[in-house]
Design a protein around this motif. Structure first.
Motif, PDB file in Angstrom:
ATOM      1  N   THR A   1      38.838 -20.971 100.612  1.00  0.00           N
ATOM      2  CA  THR A   1      39.474 -19.505 101.288  1.00  0.00           C
ATOM      3  C   THR A   1      38.502 -18.478 101.939  1.00  0.00           C
ATOM      4  O   THR A   1      37.339 -18.158 101.006  1.00  0.00           O
ATOM      5  CB  THR A   1      39.209 -18.968  99.903  1.00  0.00           C
ATOM      6  OG1 THR A   1      39.097 -18.596  99.149  1.00  0.00           O
ATOM      7  CG2 THR A   1      41.703 -20.504  99.247  1.00  0.00           C
TER       8      THR A   1
ATOM      9  N   VAL B   1      46.680 -16.335 102.823  1.00  0.00           N
ATOM     10  CA  VAL B   1      45.675 -16.858 102.363  1.00  0.00           C
ATOM     11  C   VAL B   1      44.918 -17.453 104.070  1.00  0.00           C
ATOM     12  O   VAL B   1      45.048 -18.052 104.287  1.00  0.00           O
ATOM     13  CB  VAL B   1      45.657 -18.170 101.424  1.00  0.00           C
ATOM     14  CG1 VAL B   1      44.645 -18.621 101.212  1.00  0.00           C
ATOM     15  CG2 VAL B   1      46.843 -17.245 100.423  1.00  0.00           C
TER      16      VAL B   1
ATOM     17  N   LYS C   1      43.613 -19.184  93.955  1.00  0.00           N
ATOM     18  CA  LYS C   1      41.963 -19.506  94.015  1.00  0.00           C
ATOM     19  C   LYS C   1      41.766 -20.973  93.236  1.00  0.00           C
ATOM     20  O   LYS C   1      40.977 -21.848  93.774  1.00  0.00           O
ATOM     21  CB  LYS C   1      41.133 -18.734  94.295  1.00  0.00           C
ATOM     22  CG  LYS C   1      41.013 -17.537  94.830  1.00  0.00           C
ATOM     23  CD  LYS C   1      40.027 -16.777  95.278  1.00  0.00           C
ATOM     24  CE  LYS C   1      39.891 -15.171  96.102  1.00  0.00           C
ATOM     25  NZ  LYS C   1      38.968 -14.220  95.957  1.00  0.00           N
TER      26      LYS C   1
END
Length: 397
Positions: free
Chosen positions: A188, A281, A325
């Motif tokens: 990410t 995201v 995450k």
């Protein structure tokens, strides 16, 4: 005069398909009951119960139960000796739903109401009581046959959806076993949520209008662009929240079984903005958004989401960016990622074709059920000699 203050009586509701039913134990009624049930009105077996806002859709019925219904419903005590089962079918036939529609008034098509006095003036077509009983017996039996087929088709649709999930889980788990696991934070670059200004209750009407996505725009891996609300004139859109093709979206808040739902924006979209209840995201270049979306829909990640979602009520829970995450993701090369996405897509396309066929069959059955009811109560055929052998022609299970 309404008979209220009976909070301990069984709670009843009016369904288009079934008439008056008990709400307890049903999982297909999403309307919440009022906390104060003393305001509900008491009805008895044989009473006519009308949902004044949905009478035109067939939400009318003769109650076979004693219980309480919404104070907004219109209820009539019987003063006749007719067959209640016949009346139950009659008032939900196409002839009467059309009449209810003509008597209903309102600003919008889905927000119309029928008035008590208008209902009192409604003419009722009544054959002899013996014929009423024959028609009711016939419809009870024939609609039960149709309903059995409907149940089988719905079970089939559920099984098909389960098969699609099983294919995805099998492919994802094979990668976990072969390549190992890493947290999503390894891939990410950012996680952001948008903002939700006060919007109009309707979608945008012009290509130059702006819209803000609704939570329902992300549903079971699908991005549904039409699920948005129009940004009012005079409100300046925040262009940093503009939705773009390829964006990975994750719902931030929802019910426990829907929170953390994912979708990838697959088509070019214009003037649609990210709301505060959906995360966007950002991902590194070596990972596919479609791959992460499929992993996010897998059983392993769904179980993880259920374990970390937080909320004071089971009706609404939330995810933090840190929770996303921490999603477990299989190590996979770009080729492995695209192979998994391709195989899941092929399986999903096959399943979708079968589910569309099932839905078509359900639509045919609903049409034929309603046509049968209308034809029987209006005397278009003699039910004493009629056979239901042809009722489901063209419908296969």
């Amino acid at each position: 005069m309404k008979d209220i203050d009976h909070p301990d009586e069984a709670l009843l509701s009016v369904y288009r398909e079934h008439g008056v039913v008990k709400r307890e134990g049903r999982d297909d009624n999403f309307n919440k009951a009022a906390l104060d049930r003393s305001i509900y009105q008491l009805v008895h077996p044989g009473w006519l119960v009308v949902n004044r806002m949905k009478a035109w859709q067939g939400a009318v019925g003769i109650s076979p139960f004693r219980g309480i219904v919404s104070g907004h419903y219109i209820c009539f005590r019987p003063t006749h000796g007719e067959e209640p089962r016949f009346l139950n079918w009659l008032f939900r036939s196409g002839v009467y739903t059309a009449e209810f529609a003509s008597l209903s008034r309102g600003v919008r098509p889905n927000q119309v109401e029928i008035d008590n006095d208008w209902l009192r003036s409604l003419k009722v077509m009544l054959p002899l009581c013996e014929e009423q009983r024959r028609i009711a017996d016939f419809l009870d039996a024939e609609t039960a046959r149709i309903d059995q087929i409907v149940t089988l088709l719905r079970v089939l649709a559920d099984r098909l959806s389960e098969r699609e999930n099983a294919v995805r889980d099998g492919l994802v788990e094979a990668l976990f076993e072969a390549e190992g696991t890493v947290p999503l934070r390894r891939f990410t670059t950012r996680i952001e949520q948008g903002e939700s200004p006060q919007c109009d209750a309707v979608p945008r009407q012009h290509p130059n209008d702006w819209g803000v996505l609704k939570l329902s725009s992300v549903k079971r891996g699908r991005f549904i662009a039409v699920e948005h609300k129009r940004l009012p004139d005079g409100v300046t859109p925040n262009s940093s929240y503009l939705i773009k093709r390829g964006d990975l979206l994750v719902t931030r808040a929802n019910t426990p079984n829907l929170v953390g739902d994912v979708a990838v924006v697959g088509d070019e979209v214009e003037r649609l903005l990210l709301p505060d209840l959906i995360y966007r995201v950002g991902l590194a270049e070596d990972v596919s958004a479609d791959f992460i979306a499929q992993v996010g829909l897998s059983g392993r990640v769904r179980s993880f989401i259920e374990s970390v979602a937080r909320g004071s009520s089971q009706s609404m829970v939330k995810l933090r960016g840190e929770d996303i995450k921490a999603w477990p993701v299989p190590r996979a090369s770009r080729d492995q990622q695209m192979k998994l996405v391709r195989e899941v897509d092929e399986s999903a396309a096959s399943t979708a074709r079968l589910i569309d066929l099932v839905r078509h069959q359900l639509h045919l059955l609903a049409e034929r059920r309603q046509a049968l009811i209308t034809a029987a109560v209006t005397g278009q055929f003699d039910v004493s000699t009629a056979s239901g052998r042809n009722v489901t022609d063209g419908v296969t299970v």
